[in-house]
Scaffold this active site. Structure first.
Site, PDB file in Angstrom:
ATOM      1  N   ASP A  53     -12.122  25.400 -16.257  1.00  0.00           N
ATOM      2  CA  ASP A  53     -11.130  25.363 -16.625  1.00  0.00           C
ATOM      3  C   ASP A  53     -10.294  25.141 -15.410  1.00  0.00           C
ATOM      4  OD1 ASP A  53     -11.823  25.728 -19.233  1.00  0.00           O
ATOM      5  OD2 ASP A  53     -11.534  28.204 -19.178  1.00  0.00           O
ATOM      6  N   HIS A 257      -8.925   7.713   7.372  1.00  0.00           N
ATOM      7  CA  HIS A 257      -9.918   8.961   6.395  1.00  0.00           C
ATOM      8  C   HIS A 257     -10.187   9.822   6.563  1.00  0.00           C
ATOM      9  CE1 HIS A 257      -7.617   4.933   3.840  1.00  0.00           C
ATOM     10  NE2 HIS A 257      -7.179   5.562   4.772  1.00  0.00           N
ATOM     11  N   ASP A 274      -1.923  12.719  10.407  1.00  0.00           N
ATOM     12  CA  ASP A 274      -1.226  11.143   9.417  1.00  0.00           C
ATOM     13  C   ASP A 274      -0.934  12.642   8.231  1.00  0.00           C
ATOM     14  OD1 ASP A 274       0.107   9.051   7.411  1.00  0.00           O
ATOM     15  OD2 ASP A 274      -2.180   7.786   8.599  1.00  0.00           O
ATOM     16  N   ASP A 285       5.817   9.224   5.502  1.00  0.00           N
ATOM     17  CA  ASP A 285       4.353   8.683   5.407  1.00  0.00           C
ATOM     18  C   ASP A 285       3.603   8.416   6.933  1.00  0.00           C
ATOM     19  OD1 ASP A 285       1.271   7.643   5.991  1.00  0.00           O
ATOM     20  OD2 ASP A 285       1.439   5.819   4.846  1.00  0.00           O
ATOM     21  N   HIS A 364      -7.449  -2.316  11.239  1.00  0.00           N
ATOM     22  CA  HIS A 364      -6.195  -2.206  10.053  1.00  0.00           C
ATOM     23  C   HIS A 364      -4.796  -3.206  10.448  1.00  0.00           C
ATOM     24  CE1 HIS A 364      -3.642   0.744  11.425  1.00  0.00           C
ATOM     25  NE2 HIS A 364      -5.070   1.525  12.329  1.00  0.00           N
ATOM     26  N   HIS A 368       3.005  -0.773   5.234  1.00  0.00           N
ATOM     27  CA  HIS A 368       2.530  -1.328   4.038  1.00  0.00           C
ATOM     28  C   HIS A 368       3.920  -1.244   3.115  1.00  0.00           C
ATOM     29  CE1 HIS A 368       2.022   2.735   3.679  1.00  0.00           C
ATOM     30  NE2 HIS A 368       1.506   2.795   5.026  1.00  0.00           N
ATOM     31  N   HIS A 375       0.735   3.665  -0.534  1.00  0.00           N
ATOM     32  CA  HIS A 375       0.290   2.768  -0.480  1.00  0.00           C
ATOM     33  C   HIS A 375       1.775   1.643  -1.559  1.00  0.00           C
ATOM     34  CE1 HIS A 375      -3.055   2.877   1.828  1.00  0.00           C
ATOM     35  NE2 HIS A 375      -1.958   2.708   2.145  1.00  0.00           N
ATOM     36  N   GLU A 398       2.580   1.048  11.402  1.00  0.00           N
ATOM     37  CA  GLU A 398       1.817   2.129  11.764  1.00  0.00           C
ATOM     38  C   GLU A 398       0.824   1.542  13.071  1.00  0.00           C
ATOM     39  OE1 GLU A 398      -1.159   3.282   8.337  1.00  0.00           O
ATOM     40  OE2 GLU A 398       0.840   2.309   7.202  1.00  0.00           O
ATOM     41  N   TYR A 402      -8.425   2.409  18.349  1.00  0.00           N
ATOM     42  CA  TYR A 402      -9.642   3.280  17.854  1.00  0.00           C
ATOM     43  C   TYR A 402     -10.268   2.844  18.712  1.00  0.00           C
ATOM     44  CZ  TYR A 402      -6.338   3.646  14.575  1.00  0.00           C
ATOM     45  OH  TYR A 402      -4.943   3.643  13.438  1.00  0.00           O
ATOM     46  N   ARG A 420      -2.981   6.507  16.634  1.00  0.00           N
ATOM     47  CA  ARG A 420      -1.916   5.236  16.170  1.00  0.00           C
ATOM     48  C   ARG A 420      -1.072   6.203  16.073  1.00  0.00           C
ATOM     49  NH1 ARG A 420      -5.044   5.443  11.734  1.00  0.00           N
ATOM     50  NH2 ARG A 420      -4.451   7.642  10.233  1.00  0.00           N
ATOM     51  N   GLU A 422       2.839   6.231  13.595  1.00  0.00           N
ATOM     52  CA  GLU A 422       3.220   5.874  12.455  1.00  0.00           C
ATOM     53  C   GLU A 422       5.131   5.814  12.097  1.00  0.00           C
ATOM     54  OE1 GLU A 422       1.321   6.777   8.601  1.00  0.00           O
ATOM     55  OE2 GLU A 422       2.503   4.699   7.760  1.00  0.00           O
TER      56      GLU A 422
HETATM   57  N1  GLY Z   1      -1.615   7.653   5.132  1.00  0.00           N
HETATM   58  C1  GLY Z   1      -2.092   6.738   5.204  1.00  0.00           C
HETATM   59  C2  GLY Z   1      -1.769   5.338   5.450  1.00  0.00           C
HETATM   60  O1  GLY Z   1      -1.027   5.261   6.488  1.00  0.00           O
HETATM   61  O2  GLY Z   1      -1.946   4.273   4.744  1.00  0.00           O
HETATM   62 MN    MN Z   2       0.543   4.403   6.587  1.00  0.00          MN
HETATM   63 MN    MN Z   3      -0.196   7.165   7.140  1.00  0.00          MN
END
Ligand code: GLY
Ligand code: MN
Ligand code: MN
Length: 461
Positions: A53, A257, A274, A285, A364, A368, A375, A398, A402, A420, A422
């Site tokens: 529930d 992630h 992040d 973000d 990466h 984005h 995204h 960003e 790593y 990172r 960003e």
């Molecule tokens: N937080 C997801 C990204 O930076 O793409």
């Molecule tokens: Mn991002």
């Molecule tokens: Mn991010």
């Protein structure tokens, strides 16, 4: 998606919800691009069960929100531009139901859709199968999201029903077209009302990262730092993050992630956070990486400065007329030059880029789109080329490096460092605006903020 902000003696960041008039203008702008004889159908998100529930918090579908601001599940929107070019907006919603509302909260109801959301006609969903086929009669084409297979099947049924009733296909819409490319182009360019919400999302997210820097200390659980972030979001009326917050200490910062957030933050290591707030559906973000004990070591400092230089150079090229890919190319070049200088890669930077030798350290992309979805929607290429930036677009910058804990190609001292940085960047008429600049990212700026006040692990907090 409206979050009433509780009154508070603490300073808050103001934002204005999008007005009903603006939602109406968006519907008109969309229909303005379509020929007479067109219908547009769009479904709200549904409530999702988490277990038995217990439900997941409801989050409206971004496309549906963009065109209506309507906050309830299961609704269906029909926009019509008839053969004479006249425009009508209809919405089918859950019926008012006092018994049900005792359990699940008030519903707007069919009358409320007209009075409070500016739709021409509101109906209840139990009338859908009866009222929809006649509404579709005489339309030439129907736009809906091709990804919505359930709506596609429903539409098939309504059109068959209409055809049987008319005994001829003439008055039945013949063409089915995908709404998403058209609508997503509109969503890609953020207007002034959206820009101020994204500015607020940037500022609230930045405040949360500042709080994390000021609260962080060795021995703390990653989850506890996540709670500080969540506290700051909630304080500003943002009950939910825009995506699951990442708080990774030490080598966890190398997992892109990482959302378990369950380890202990150790003295001498970095922590990568992040996290972004959601304001009226719009995402912040931000990533920051900082030393858990408030002081970068020499190696951390050297690697961090490479990422920072890359990030600042990438932001600097954001302006109308530049291409979406330009910041990535600049960041990539500086990251690889930095890796060579520090001895983590050997060779000529251009050749290393050509051979993708950087991939173990940077796997990466740099940017984005950002908006109602973290995204966000919108094409990245046009005519096969990276897209040209225009005022009103918002993108992240960003870059990161790593060094996997098991990377034996580098000296052991580098292993397990993940960095990172960003920020969220709005393209303006004259260049850009960094929406997230109120959280430090220089080495001095971070160390200064972290050491302004003593940081101690206390049970009381
Ligand atoms: N937080 C997801 C990204 O930076 O793409
Ligand atoms: Mn991002
Ligand atoms: Mn991010």
């Amino acid at each position: 998606m409206s979050h009433p902000v509780p009154s508070s003696v603490e300073p808050s960041i103001d934002f204005e919800p999008v007005s009903i008039g603006e939602f109406q203008q968006r519907r008109e702008r969309l229909l303005g691009q379509l020929p007479p004889g067109t219908g547009v159908l769009l479904r709200a998100a549904s409530q999702k069960i988490r277990n038995r529930d217990a439900e997941y918090p409801f989050r409206q579908h971004s496309d549906f929100h963009y065109l209506s601001g309507f906050p309830e599940p299961d609704a269906l929107m029909l926009l019509i531009k008839n053969a004479q070019g006249e425009i009508r907006s209809l919405m089918f919603v859950l019926p008012k139901d006092p018994q049900q509302e005792i359990w699940t909260g008030y519903r707007v109801g069919a009358d409320g859709v007209e009075a409070r959301f500016g739709f021409d006609q509101g109906y209840t969903l139990d009338q859908l199968d009866k009222l929809m086929p006649p509404q579709l009669q005489g339309l030439e084409q129907l736009y809906f999201s091709f990804s919505d297979t359930e709506l596609s099947a429903q539409l098939q049924g309504w059109c068959q029903n209409l055809q049987q009733r008319l005994r001829s296909a003439e008055q039945v819409p013949q063409q089915r077209l995908n709404l998403e490319p058209l609508l997503h182009e509109l969503r890609l360019i953020k207007g002034p009302a959206e820009q101020q919400l994204m500015r607020a999302a940037g500022q609230i997210s930045a405040a949360a990262h500042r709080r994390a820097m000021q609260k962080c200390c060795s021995g703390m659980g990653e989850y506890r730092l996540e709670a500080e972030i969540q506290h700051e979001f909630g304080r500003h009326g943002c009950r939910f993050p825009a995506y699951a917050s990442i708080v990774g200490g030490g080598a966890n910062g190398c997992i892109l992630h990482y959302t378990q957030n369950s380890d202990t933050l150790d003295d001498g290591e970095l922590v990568l956070i992040d996290a972004g707030a959601e304001v009226e559906g719009y995402a912040g973000d931000i990533t920051r990486t900082f030393p858990i004990n408030g002081q970068f070591s020499d190696d951390q400092r050297a690697l961090y400065q490479v990422v920072l230089d890359a990030q600042q150079a990438a932001i600097a090229v954001v302006k109308p007329g530049a291409r979406f890919d330009d910041p990535h190319q600049i960041a990539l070049k500086l990251l690889v030059v930095g890796l060579v200088k520090l001895g983590l890669l050997q060779g000529d930077p251009d050749e290393l880029i050509e051979q993708e030798a950087y991939k173990p350290f940077y796997m990466h992309r740099t940017s984005h789109w950002l908006g109602l979805d973290v995204h966000d929607v919108g094409e990245y290429k046009q005519q096969g080329e990276s897209r040209i930036l225009e005022p009103g677009m918002v993108l992240t910058i960003e870059p990161g490096l790593y060094i996997a804990p098991n990377n034996e190609t580098v000296e052991p001292r580098w292993r397990g460092i993940g960095i990172r940085i960003e920020d969220d960047v709005l393209v303006t008429d004259s260049g850009h605006e960094v929406l997230t600049e109120s959280v430090p990212k220089t080495i001095d700026g971070i160390e200064r903020l972290m050491n302004q006040q003593p940081r101690q692990l206390t049970e009381a907090e």
